[in-house]
Design a protein around this motif. Structure first.
Motif, PDB file in Angstrom:
ATOM      1  N   ALA A  32       0.937  -0.745   0.093  1.00  0.00           N
ATOM      2  CA  ALA A  32       0.089  -0.242   0.214  1.00  0.00           C
ATOM      3  C   ALA A  32       0.913   1.117  -0.274  1.00  0.00           C
ATOM      4  CB  ALA A  32      -0.732   0.325   0.841  1.00  0.00           C
ATOM      5  N   GLU A  33       2.142   1.533   0.739  1.00  0.00           N
ATOM      6  CA  GLU A  33       3.218   1.969   0.373  1.00  0.00           C
ATOM      7  C   GLU A  33       3.306   2.554  -0.516  1.00  0.00           C
ATOM      8  OE1 GLU A  33       4.520   3.094   5.285  1.00  0.00           O
ATOM      9  OE2 GLU A  33       5.681   0.824   3.788  1.00  0.00           O
ATOM     10  N   ARG A  34       4.263   1.533  -0.998  1.00  0.00           N
ATOM     11  CA  ARG A  34       4.693   2.082  -2.719  1.00  0.00           C
ATOM     12  C   ARG A  34       3.949   2.494  -3.387  1.00  0.00           C
ATOM     13  NH1 ARG A  34       4.928  -1.078  -6.937  1.00  0.00           N
ATOM     14  NH2 ARG A  34       3.361  -2.476  -6.140  1.00  0.00           N
ATOM     15  N   MET A  35       2.049   1.228  -3.541  1.00  0.00           N
ATOM     16  CA  MET A  35       1.063   2.422  -4.218  1.00  0.00           C
ATOM     17  C   MET A  35       0.836   3.406  -4.465  1.00  0.00           C
ATOM     18  SD  MET A  35      -0.854  -1.560  -5.143  1.00  0.00           S
ATOM     19  CE  MET A  35       0.198  -3.180  -5.611  1.00  0.00           C
ATOM     20  N   ASP A  59     -11.115   7.488   1.867  1.00  0.00           N
ATOM     21  CA  ASP A  59     -10.777   8.656   1.429  1.00  0.00           C
ATOM     22  C   ASP A  59      -9.641   9.328   0.191  1.00  0.00           C
ATOM     23  OD1 ASP A  59     -12.244   9.925   3.396  1.00  0.00           O
ATOM     24  OD2 ASP A  59     -10.397   9.504   4.853  1.00  0.00           O
ATOM     25  N   ILE A  60      -9.499   7.802   0.147  1.00  0.00           N
ATOM     26  CA  ILE A  60      -8.304   7.951  -0.992  1.00  0.00           C
ATOM     27  C   ILE A  60      -8.601   7.326  -2.013  1.00  0.00           C
ATOM     28  CG2 ILE A  60      -6.441   8.143   0.453  1.00  0.00           C
ATOM     29  CD1 ILE A  60      -5.669   4.391   0.640  1.00  0.00           C
ATOM     30  N   HIS A  61      -9.939   6.788  -2.345  1.00  0.00           N
ATOM     31  CA  HIS A  61     -10.435   6.551  -3.289  1.00  0.00           C
ATOM     32  C   HIS A  61     -11.149   7.312  -3.881  1.00  0.00           C
ATOM     33  CE1 HIS A  61     -10.581   2.685  -2.003  1.00  0.00           C
ATOM     34  NE2 HIS A  61     -10.553   2.243  -2.926  1.00  0.00           N
ATOM     35  N   ASP A  62     -11.415   7.548  -5.008  1.00  0.00           N
ATOM     36  CA  ASP A  62     -12.317   8.750  -6.093  1.00  0.00           C
ATOM     37  C   ASP A  62     -13.555   8.837  -5.486  1.00  0.00           C
ATOM     38  OD1 ASP A  62     -13.885   9.923  -8.064  1.00  0.00           O
ATOM     39  OD2 ASP A  62     -12.532   9.917  -9.308  1.00  0.00           O
ATOM     40  N   GLU A  75     -14.290  -2.815  -8.747  1.00  0.00           N
ATOM     41  CA  GLU A  75     -12.998  -1.419  -9.319  1.00  0.00           C
ATOM     42  C   GLU A  75     -13.091   0.183  -8.966  1.00  0.00           C
ATOM     43  OE1 GLU A  75     -12.287  -2.162 -13.768  1.00  0.00           O
ATOM     44  OE2 GLU A  75     -13.013  -3.936 -13.509  1.00  0.00           O
ATOM     45  N   LEU A  76     -12.148   0.272  -7.864  1.00  0.00           N
ATOM     46  CA  LEU A  76     -11.995   2.156  -8.054  1.00  0.00           C
ATOM     47  C   LEU A  76     -11.067   2.150  -8.170  1.00  0.00           C
ATOM     48  CD1 LEU A  76     -14.329   2.265  -4.651  1.00  0.00           C
ATOM     49  CD2 LEU A  76     -15.528   2.917  -6.760  1.00  0.00           C
ATOM     50  N   THR A  77     -10.788   4.159  -8.732  1.00  0.00           N
ATOM     51  CA  THR A  77      -9.416   4.563  -8.720  1.00  0.00           C
ATOM     52  C   THR A  77      -9.529   4.939  -7.559  1.00  0.00           C
ATOM     53  OG1 THR A  77     -10.469   5.226 -11.049  1.00  0.00           O
ATOM     54  CG2 THR A  77      -8.436   6.337  -9.755  1.00  0.00           C
ATOM     55  N   TYR A  78      -7.709   4.558  -7.532  1.00  0.00           N
ATOM     56  CA  TYR A  78      -7.346   5.342  -6.073  1.00  0.00           C
ATOM     57  C   TYR A  78      -6.201   6.119  -6.056  1.00  0.00           C
ATOM     58  CZ  TYR A  78      -7.123   1.029  -3.277  1.00  0.00           C
ATOM     59  OH  TYR A  78      -6.488  -0.107  -1.803  1.00  0.00           O
ATOM     60  N   ILE A  79      -6.525   7.184  -5.421  1.00  0.00           N
ATOM     61  CA  ILE A  79      -5.977   8.821  -5.554  1.00  0.00           C
ATOM     62  C   ILE A  79      -4.304   8.518  -4.887  1.00  0.00           C
ATOM     63  CG2 ILE A  79      -5.892  10.927  -4.992  1.00  0.00           C
ATOM     64  CD1 ILE A  79      -9.340  10.398  -5.453  1.00  0.00           C
ATOM     65  N   CYS A  80      -3.453   9.032  -4.799  1.00  0.00           N
ATOM     66  CA  CYS A  80      -2.241   8.674  -4.167  1.00  0.00           C
ATOM     67  C   CYS A  80      -2.082   9.954  -3.175  1.00  0.00           C
ATOM     68  CB  CYS A  80      -0.907   8.439  -5.550  1.00  0.00           C
ATOM     69  SG  CYS A  80      -1.335   6.876  -6.441  1.00  0.00           S
ATOM     70  N   LYS A  81      -0.716  10.013  -3.065  1.00  0.00           N
ATOM     71  CA  LYS A  81      -0.274  10.636  -2.274  1.00  0.00           C
ATOM     72  C   LYS A  81      -0.337  12.241  -3.028  1.00  0.00           C
ATOM     73  CE  LYS A  81       2.831  12.593   1.644  1.00  0.00           C
ATOM     74  NZ  LYS A  81       3.871  11.803   2.316  1.00  0.00           N
ATOM     75  N   ASP A  82       0.840  11.964  -4.384  1.00  0.00           N
ATOM     76  CA  ASP A  82       0.645  12.888  -5.452  1.00  0.00           C
ATOM     77  C   ASP A  82       0.048  13.559  -5.969  1.00  0.00           C
ATOM     78  OD1 ASP A  82       0.720  10.815  -6.928  1.00  0.00           O
ATOM     79  OD2 ASP A  82       2.850  10.999  -7.292  1.00  0.00           O
ATOM     80  N   PRO A 129      -6.504   3.125 -11.512  1.00  0.00           N
ATOM     81  CA  PRO A 129      -7.397   2.004 -11.472  1.00  0.00           C
ATOM     82  C   PRO A 129      -6.834   0.658 -10.761  1.00  0.00           C
ATOM     83  CG  PRO A 129      -6.725   1.744 -13.537  1.00  0.00           C
ATOM     84  CD  PRO A 129      -5.993   2.990 -13.164  1.00  0.00           C
ATOM     85  N   ALA A 130      -7.319   0.542  -9.789  1.00  0.00           N
ATOM     86  CA  ALA A 130      -7.294  -0.850  -8.927  1.00  0.00           C
ATOM     87  C   ALA A 130      -9.119  -1.576  -9.014  1.00  0.00           C
ATOM     88  CB  ALA A 130      -7.089  -0.476  -7.395  1.00  0.00           C
ATOM     89  N   ILE A 131      -8.227  -3.002  -8.767  1.00  0.00           N
ATOM     90  CA  ILE A 131      -9.553  -3.551  -8.009  1.00  0.00           C
ATOM     91  C   ILE A 131      -8.678  -4.680  -6.975  1.00  0.00           C
ATOM     92  CG2 ILE A 131     -10.688  -6.177  -8.570  1.00  0.00           C
ATOM     93  CD1 ILE A 131      -9.171  -6.670 -10.767  1.00  0.00           C
TER      94      ILE A 131
END
Length: 552
Positions: free
Chosen positions: A52-55, A71-74, A113-120, A125-127
């Motif tokens: 999770a940290e890497r992604m 909070d970290i999903h679209d 299926e949802l979109t992850y939002i990264c720190k940057d 897209p993620a499953i």
């Protein structure tokens, strides 16, 4: 002794299993390929693994006890998921982690299926698979979310969709080119064949030499038309744009029509023909027009490549769940090498220098059409003995009430106008086509034709003169024939007039589009005089019927 010595072994095995289990758990939690997030029962993150940290770019310290996975999903996708659940369950579901965990909380396996939002702020897209964690009494103590990056699959899907869109665009462009090319070839051919037919039946009667010349023009013209049709058919099939409508087809009806078309050709060559008698109605699941096309091609070849005073026999047999139609001839037969090349385009198997004309495309088109109708085709041949071509289609039952419908031929239409001349309007920009149709109409004392060179003039004349029937070219300068037809249809003064499309566009898709738009009939160029006159009489009868039913 043996029993006592066994206990340490059991303990050692248990320790080994526990050790392995711990190693397995550690491997999962430290995996860099999967994001593993665990929350408490309220949805607050309690565990955030290396993957999770890497992604996502967050450290565990930044998210544990601070935020929820939602909070970290679209946020739009989370809201859409909540709305979908609300609609599905009939219960209001609030956007947020509750929407993500709802099914898992009810012990329903959930993968979405949802979109992850990264720190940057980047996204991918993620499953995600979500599972409820329970204590021994069965109370929910948290949730486990296991996610994987879906970017590669989405990229492949996107590239595939783009490739399919490009291929579809290319097919459309190819179809449009074929339609245009067909029109450009048919337009001058219409004049050649039309005027040749006028000369053939004109007055004074042609001399013997003139008749031979006319026959050669007509023979070459109809052959060229056959070539255009077959090339167009093959191209449409290859591009995947040919339209088929599989339905119950009566073989008795199709055989009768094919026999009427082929027997004169066979009789002129001294070829005897036999067709099956149907004591029991036999139906196949196929496209009626294409079945007829396939049979006509096989029968025509069996006549053309037969020996003098030979024979052709058609046989029908039930083979398991299929109906096999065999066309047997007494021709020269084919060698094994020729059989191997039989369905190759433009390959006439060395017959190019023979007396019989051919394109080398007919059998290729036949095979492709049979394949498209989920049928099969084959051939058996013996040199100097003859050949048998067979096709098979799936057997089916008669359409509902088909047996109760009488299929009697109607007599030729006769239109009585009290001695007055029927008025026609022909909208056409090609002078040769205007001249040809004008001469055809002039042969009938009950008809009078007006003409207009473009759609705008045609619409104005139709509104002013109210002709009984309108003939409309499709490809007109400026406004096209379909658009002009729609304008006349929308005008109460001209809406009742039957409009016949008279066009060199012979692509089935173009014909269907025109008929769906509202044309009364569609006649392709080159004109077959008898067909044209019959269609004109049918339209005049319709116009007369409409006029008689109008209130005074």
């Amino acid at each position: 002794m043996n029993q006592k010595s066994a206990w340490p072994l059991v303990a050692d095995d248990a320790a080994l299993v526990l050790l392995k289990a711990g190693a397995l758990q550690n491997a999962i939690l430290t995996s860099a390929n999967f994001s593993i997030i665990a929350t408490d029962e309220k949805g607050i993150i309690q565990l955030f693994n290396v993957g999770a940290e890497r992604m996502l770019g967050y450290s565990a310290d930044e998210v544990v006890n601070c935020i929820s996975p939602s909070d970290i999903h679209d946020p739009d996708e989370v809201a859409e998921r909540a709305a979908a659940l609300t609609l599905e369950l009939g219960t209001p579901i609030a956007p947020g982690f509750e929407a993500l965990a709802f099914k898992a909380s009810r012990e329903i396996e959930d993968i979405y299926e949802l979109t992850y939002i990264c720190k940057d702020a980047s996204r991918f897209p993620a499953i995600v698979s979500i599972t409820a964690l329970r204590d021994d009494p069965g109370n929910i103590i948290g949730y486990l979310l296991i996610g994987t990056d879906n970017s590669a699959r989405k990229r492949v899907e996107r590239e595939l969709n783009e490739a399919m869109a490009a291929a579809e665009k290319a097919n459309r462009a190819k179809s449009e080119f074929l339609s245009s090319m067909s029109h450009e070839l048919r337009t001058p051919l219409n004049a050649i064949l039309g005027f040749a037919q006028l000369l053939e039946s004109g007055s004074p009667t042609p001399t013997v030499t003139q008749r031979r010349n006319i026959d050669q023009i007509l023979k070459a013209g109809w052959y060229l038309l056959e070539l255009i049709n077959e090339v167009l058919d093959l191209a449409l099939i290859e591009s995947g744009t040919v339209s088929l409508s599989n339905e119950p087809v009566s073989l008795a009806e199709v055989m009768t029509e094919c026999r009427a078309m082929i027997e004169p050709q066979a009789r002129s060559r001294g070829i005897g023909m036999t067709f099956p008698q149907f004591d029991i109605p036999r139906y196949v699941s196929a496209d009626r027009t294409r079945v007829k096309q396939v049979l006509i091609n096989l029968l025509s070849n069996s006549v053309k490549y037969n020996r003098p005073n030979g024979s052709v026999s058609v046989e029908v047999a039930l083979v398991r769940s299929m109906v096999r139609i065999s066309v047997r001839d007494t021709g020269v037969g084919l060698t094994p090498a020729e059989l191997g090349q039989l369905f190759q385009p433009f390959n006439r198997l060395g017959k190019e220098g023979g007396a019989e004309e051919g394109t080398g495309i007919g059998l290729v088109v036949t095979k492709r059409l049979v394949d498209l109708m989920d049928g099969s085709i084959g051939v058996e041949s013996i040199v100097d003995k003859g050949s048998v071509f067979w096709i098979e289609f799936k057997a089916t039952v008669a359409p509902l009430l088909a047996a109760a419908i009488a299929t009697t031929a109607l007599p030729p239409p006769a239109v009585d106008n009290g001695g007055k001349r029927h008025t026609l309007l022909y909208v056409e920009d090609n002078p040769a086509n205007l001249e040809l149709v004008g001469q055809l109409i002039a042969r009938r004392s009950d008809l009078y034709m007006h003409s207009a060179a473009d759609a705008k003039l045609g619409i104005e004349f139709a509104r002013a003169a109210l002709p009984e029937v309108i003939l409309m070219d499709i490809n007109l300068p400026g406004m096209g024939g379909i658009e002009a037809m729609k304008i006349l249809r929308d005008d109460p003064a001209t809406a009742h007039i039957p409009i016949i499309a008279l066009s060199a566009n012979a692509v089935p898709r173009d014909i269907e589009r025109a008929m769906e738009a509202g044309f009364f009939n569609y006649i392709t160029k080159p004109i077959v005089v008898a067909t044209f006159m019959e269609a004109l009489d049918v339209a005049l009868l319709h116009a007369k019927s409409v006029a008689q039913n109008e209130p005074a």
